[in-house]
Design a protein around this motif. Structure first.
Motif, PDB file in Angstrom:
ATOM      1  N   MET A   1       0.747  -1.103  -0.057  1.00 41.85           N
ATOM      2  CA  MET A   1       0.132  -0.085  -0.121  1.00 41.85           C
ATOM      3  C   MET A   1       0.871   1.168  -0.043  1.00 41.85           C
ATOM      4  N   ASP A   2       0.258   2.346  -0.057  1.00 39.44           N
ATOM      5  CA  ASP A   2       1.089   3.733   0.141  1.00 39.44           C
ATOM      6  C   ASP A   2       1.256   3.963   1.307  1.00 39.44           C
ATOM      7  N   ASN A   3       2.300   5.036   1.388  1.00 41.07           N
ATOM      8  CA  ASN A   3       2.484   5.553   2.882  1.00 41.07           C
ATOM      9  C   ASN A   3       2.473   6.960   3.042  1.00 41.07           C
ATOM     10  N   VAL A   4       1.808   7.759   1.974  1.00 43.02           N
ATOM     11  CA  VAL A   4       1.019   9.046   2.334  1.00 43.02           C
ATOM     12  C   VAL A   4      -0.407   8.898   2.782  1.00 43.02           C
ATOM     13  N   SER A   5      -0.264   9.665   3.975  1.00 46.97           N
ATOM     14  CA  SER A   5      -1.816   9.762   4.596  1.00 46.97           C
ATOM     15  C   SER A   5      -2.816  10.278   3.801  1.00 46.97           C
ATOM     16  N   GLN A   6      -4.193   9.807   4.046  1.00 51.27           N
ATOM     17  CA  GLN A   6      -5.219  10.221   3.157  1.00 51.27           C
ATOM     18  C   GLN A   6      -5.384  11.600   3.009  1.00 51.27           C
ATOM     19  N   THR A  84       4.178   4.674  -7.144  1.00 46.86           N
ATOM     20  CA  THR A  84       2.944   3.849  -7.951  1.00 46.86           C
ATOM     21  C   THR A  84       1.715   4.367  -7.835  1.00 46.86           C
ATOM     22  N   PHE A  85       1.247   5.061  -6.923  1.00 47.61           N
ATOM     23  CA  PHE A  85       0.035   5.739  -6.759  1.00 47.61           C
ATOM     24  C   PHE A  85      -0.020   6.639  -7.875  1.00 47.61           C
ATOM     25  N   TRP A  86       0.774   7.520  -8.167  1.00 47.61           N
ATOM     26  CA  TRP A  86       0.452   8.509  -8.998  1.00 47.61           C
ATOM     27  C   TRP A  86       0.559   8.049 -10.476  1.00 47.61           C
ATOM     28  N   LYS A  87       1.625   7.016 -10.663  1.00 43.88           N
ATOM     29  CA  LYS A  87       1.606   6.264 -12.087  1.00 43.88           C
ATOM     30  C   LYS A  87       0.315   5.859 -12.276  1.00 43.88           C
ATOM     31  N   LYS A  88      -0.474   4.921 -11.537  1.00 47.17           N
ATOM     32  CA  LYS A  88      -1.523   4.162 -11.897  1.00 47.17           C
ATOM     33  C   LYS A  88      -2.813   5.488 -12.059  1.00 47.17           C
ATOM     34  N   LYS A  89      -2.605   6.463 -11.321  1.00 50.42           N
ATOM     35  CA  LYS A  89      -3.729   7.425 -11.279  1.00 50.42           C
ATOM     36  C   LYS A  89      -3.663   8.272 -12.759  1.00 50.42           C
ATOM     37  N   ILE A  90      -2.235   8.449 -13.136  1.00 47.94           N
ATOM     38  CA  ILE A  90      -2.219   8.930 -14.364  1.00 47.94           C
ATOM     39  C   ILE A  90      -2.434   8.114 -15.648  1.00 47.94           C
ATOM     40  N   LEU A  91      -2.003   7.041 -15.471  1.00 51.45           N
ATOM     41  CA  LEU A  91      -2.333   5.900 -16.542  1.00 51.45           C
ATOM     42  C   LEU A  91      -3.900   5.751 -16.510  1.00 51.45           C
ATOM     43  N   GLU A  92      -4.495   5.962 -15.616  1.00 53.02           N
ATOM     44  CA  GLU A  92      -6.086   5.837 -15.689  1.00 53.02           C
ATOM     45  C   GLU A  92      -6.584   7.097 -16.460  1.00 53.02           C
TER      46      GLU A  92
END
Ligand SMILES: [Zn+2]
Length: 135
Positions: A1-6, A84-92
Motif C-alpha cells: 500500500m502507500d505510505n502517504v496519509s489520506q 506507484t500511486f501517481w503512475k496508476k492514477k495518471i495512467l487511468e
C-alpha cells in the motif's frame, strides 16, 4: 500500500489541481474576447469537456501535463515518493482521455487537446485553437 496519509494526499491533489485551472481560464477569456461563444464543463458529453462549441460541433480539452501524463513533458514527472500511486492514477486518466476522444469523434465531434505547457511556452496558443475552430 502507500505510505502517504489520506489527508496529505488530498492536500497534494488539491495543490496540483488548482494549478491546472489557470490556463483553461486564460484560453477561454481570450476566445471570448475574439467573439467565440462556448459552453463550459458539458457533463452530457464524454469526459465533461472544458470548452464546447455546440454549433461548430467542436470540443477543446485543456489538459494539465501532470494529471493527464503529457508524454516527454517536464511538467508530467511524478512526485518522488509513492510514485506507484501517481503512475496508476495518471495512467487511468490517460486511458479515459483516449476513450473519451474516440467516443466524441464517433458522435461527430472534432476534438483538440491543449496542453498546459503549450500555453505557457507559446503565449496562450489561441492561434492554434482558432485554426481548429475556424472563423
Ligand atoms: Zn506538457
Amino acid at each position: 500500500m502507500d505510505n502517504v496519509s489520506q489527508k496529505k494526499r488530498s492536500e497534494i491533489m488539491r495543490a496540483v489541481r488548482s494549478r491546472d485551472t489557470g490556463p483553461e481560464m486564460l484560453l477561454r477569456r481570450s476566445l471570448h474576447q475574439k467573439g467565440y461563444r462556448y459552453r463550459t464543463h458539458v457533463s452530457s458529453l464524454p469526459g465533461t469537456p472544458d470548452t464546447v462549441f455546440p454549433a461548430r460541433k467542436k470540443v477543446i480539452f485543456v489538459h494539465g501535463c501532470f494529471w493527464h501524463g503529457h508524454e516527454g513533458c517536464t511538467r508530467s514527472k511524478t512526485p518522488k515518493g509513492n510514485s506507484t500511486f501517481w503512475k496508476k492514477k495518471i495512467l487511468e486518466n490517460r486511458k479515459r482521455d483516449k476513450k473519451n476522444c474516440v467516443v466524441l469523434k464517433k458522435m461527430g465531434w472534432e476534438v483538440i487537446t491543449v496542453w498546459q505547457c503549450q500555453m505557457k511556452n507559446r503565449g496562450d496558443c489561441t492561434a492554434d485553437v482558432i485554426a481548429f475552430l475556424g472563423r
